[in-house]
Design a protein around this motif. Structure first.
Motif, mmCIF file in Angstrom:
data_model
loop_
_atom_site.group_PDB
_atom_site.id
_atom_site.type_symbol
_atom_site.label_atom_id
_atom_site.label_comp_id
_atom_site.label_asym_id
_atom_site.label_seq_id
_atom_site.Cartn_x
_atom_site.Cartn_y
_atom_site.Cartn_z
ATOM 1 N N VAL A 1 0.492 -0.981 0.085
ATOM 2 C CA VAL A 1 0.286 0.409 0.101
ATOM 3 C C VAL A 1 0.462 1.183 -0.175
ATOM 4 C CG1 VAL A 1 -1.068 1.162 1.542
ATOM 5 C CG2 VAL A 1 -2.093 -1.162 0.858
ATOM 6 N N VAL B 1 1.826 3.407 2.599
ATOM 7 C CA VAL B 1 1.524 4.004 3.360
ATOM 8 C C VAL B 1 1.984 5.649 3.264
ATOM 9 C CG1 VAL B 1 0.270 4.815 5.579
ATOM 10 C CG2 VAL B 1 0.868 2.278 4.742
ATOM 11 N N LEU C 1 0.108 7.882 1.201
ATOM 12 C CA LEU C 1 -0.543 8.416 1.192
ATOM 13 C C LEU C 1 -0.914 9.799 2.190
ATOM 14 C CD1 LEU C 1 -2.705 5.290 2.332
ATOM 15 C CD2 LEU C 1 -3.115 5.750 -0.026
ATOM 16 N N GLU D 1 -3.082 12.328 7.601
ATOM 17 C CA GLU D 1 -4.349 12.642 7.911
ATOM 18 C C GLU D 1 -4.419 12.518 9.570
ATOM 19 O OE1 GLU D 1 -6.306 9.179 5.604
ATOM 20 O OE2 GLU D 1 -7.211 10.697 4.492
#
Lengths: 184, 100
Positions: A82, A84, A87, A90
């Motif tokens: 993925v 991270v 990304l 947040e």
């Protein structure tokens, strides 16, 4: 020194129980999923050590093989896949849920604690039953296997179907979809 | 002496931490880890009562719980991979639509 020898099992219990709880807190508080995964690994290993204390040698090894070996590698593999870090950043906690979480935790803890207030004696059952078949001492692994393949054969087979379904589900969800929306 | 209650309290702490973690974290991967914590807490109870009553049934069922936990991790991580491909996020608040 005599106290240490007399209470050695208790000391081992508290060391590993503390490690397990610290790992669990680490999972909740860690910013990066990789750190959370390593904390979780600590919890798994500590719980495996506690299984050893309880005459569950087979399960201690299964815990290490399946959790530390399988599930943890799967987690780290997905974190890597993925990626991270690419990304968007947040907030890691749902801020408005924090009071609710504390209340839920307290209620849950008090309800379950009320259920286990009744204190159990240290040991009442025969430890020999955990390592023997029909009174003959054979070892924990053989005894669990005997139980698993005779008394619980049907659930055992059903669980293998569950694993098959999980495998198919993971493959289906991992499949790429082509641009026209149909499954490639 | 270690009593069964010791293990029950440890299991209670791990279970509560797992539920609280599931409630407060946004990251899907961490939420899945909290589910694993809860299943581990259940296993500790199984093993403690297996020792308490000298009965192997608890250990046998812990084997089943570990199997289900592995299946759940595989499915959950598959969902994460699909979610990242479709929505480019692991934030659960962003996963609020059923259609891709």
């Amino acid at each position: 020194m005599d106290w240490v020898v007399a209470n050695f099992a208790l000391i081992v219990f508290f060391v590993f129980a503390g490690a397990a709880v610290a790992g669990a807190i680490g999972v909740i508080l860690a910013k990066s999923p990789v750190h959370a995964a390593i904390s979780l690994l600590g919890t798994f290993l500590a719980v495996a050590a506690l299984f050893l204390l309880q005459h569950a040698e087979f399960l201690a090894v299964v815990q290490i093989l399946v959790y530390a070996g399988g599930v943890m590698v799967l987690f780290l593999f997905v974190i890597m896949l993925v990626n991270v870090r690419t990304l968007p950043d947040e907030p890691q906690f749902v801020k408005k849920m924090a009071p609710a979480a504390v209340i839920i935790g307290l209620i849950l803890a008090s309800v379950v604690a009320a259920g286990i207030v009744r204190s159990f004696p240290a040991v009442s059952g025969e430890a020999n039953a955990l390592v023997s078949i029909g009174g003959e001492a054979v070892g924990n692994t053989e005894a669990v296997g005997w139980e698993l393949y005779l008394r619980y054969l049907l659930p055992f087979e059903v669980v293998s179907v569950v694993l098959l379904v999980a495998m198919i589900g993971a493959i289906v969800m991992g499949r790429k979809e082509s641009s026209d929306g149909r499954n490639a | 002496m270690i009593t069964t209650t010791h293990y029950l309290v440890l299991s209670l702490i791990l279970f509560t931490l797992g539920v609280v973690g599931m409630t407060v974290r946004r990251n899907f991967i961490t939420v899945l880890m909290c589910v694993e914590l809860i299943l581990n807490a259940a296993n500790i109870n199984f093993i403690a009562f297996s020792r308490q009553f000298g009965d192997l049934t608890g250990q046998t069922f812990a084997v089943f719980v570990i199997t289900i936990a592995a299946a759940e991790a595989a499915i959950g991580l598959g969902i994460i991979v699909a979610l990242v491909r479709i929505r480019h996020t692991v934030n659960l608040d962003q996963a609020n639509r059923l259609e891709g």
